[in-house]
Design an enzyme around this catalytic site. Sequence first.
Site, short mmCIF file in Angstrom:
data_model
loop_
_atom_site.label_atom_id
_atom_site.label_comp_id
_atom_site.label_asym_id
_atom_site.label_seq_id
_atom_site.Cartn_x
_atom_site.Cartn_y
_atom_site.Cartn_z
NE ARG A 183 34.28 44.10 44.03
CZ ARG A 183 34.63 42.85 43.75
NH1 ARG A 183 35.40 43.05 42.55
NH2 ARG A 183 35.46 41.52 44.82
CB CYS A 241 41.79 43.26 43.97
SG CYS A 241 42.61 41.59 44.46
#
Length: 285
Positions: A183, A241
């Site tokens: 990611r 995050c």
Amino acid sequence: MTNPTSDALVSTQWLADHLDAPDVRVVDASWYMPAQNKNAREIYNAQHIPGAVFFDIDEIAADDSAPLPHMMPDAIKFSAKVRKLGLGDGVRIVVYGQTGSALAACRAWWMLRHFGHHDVAVLDGGLPKWLAENRPVTDAPTPPRERHFTARANSFLLREYDQVLANVKSKREQLVDARATERFTGDADEPWGKAGHVPGSYNLPFDRLLNADGTFRDADAIRTAFHDAGVNLDKSVVTSCGSGVTACVLALGAYIAGKKEVAVYDGSWAEWASSEGSPVDKGPA
């Protein structure tokens, strides 16, 4: 509240020994990503550590009209919510998760510290370790006894979008991204739109700070993990995050490693990816 590893953690044995102490409050702060298709509150209702109350990070959050999930509420809302859970001044709070030490248990730990409550720790290994040791659980409701909570926000522990954007140029702080590497590099589907990472940030997937049983690794191993990711714990650190949850795992890990003051970018990638004009990099750090 002591632990051989850190005052940010307590062992299952410590909690078992202090479960009936009048100044200890136990909190289930579990949360699941939508794709996991699990309801943390329903699981809590069916099975929780005796005396535990449920801390819902989606409910103890900014106004429901906010476009981003579980953003930090203001001091008035936070104190009102936790007071009703019986969490307040003069008590030791132990937070656990249904899936080990990580995820929202660490976010609740960070939120409580942000609002000035420092006598708080995460149960190392969480509910899975508690159950593996055949310790008691119950489905009985916990009637909380309301307690005053004095909220004193520590702005140093929280970063907002404009501060992170300015830091892209100034590079005064190290931004450490807790998402999975694919990611971070932009090689995986991204639920928040744009793929990639904040320019200049470092990647340290949160699970690298945990053992296979969900407990935290020791301080030396955590320091090594940060070092291997290119992060200098002697300098300012901000964690990020997907939506501000696993960033708190890195913040707690840094705390264990001796870095007591680590800020969290609350909006994280959910905010960055949805903000027009946010610069984005792809590929490795």
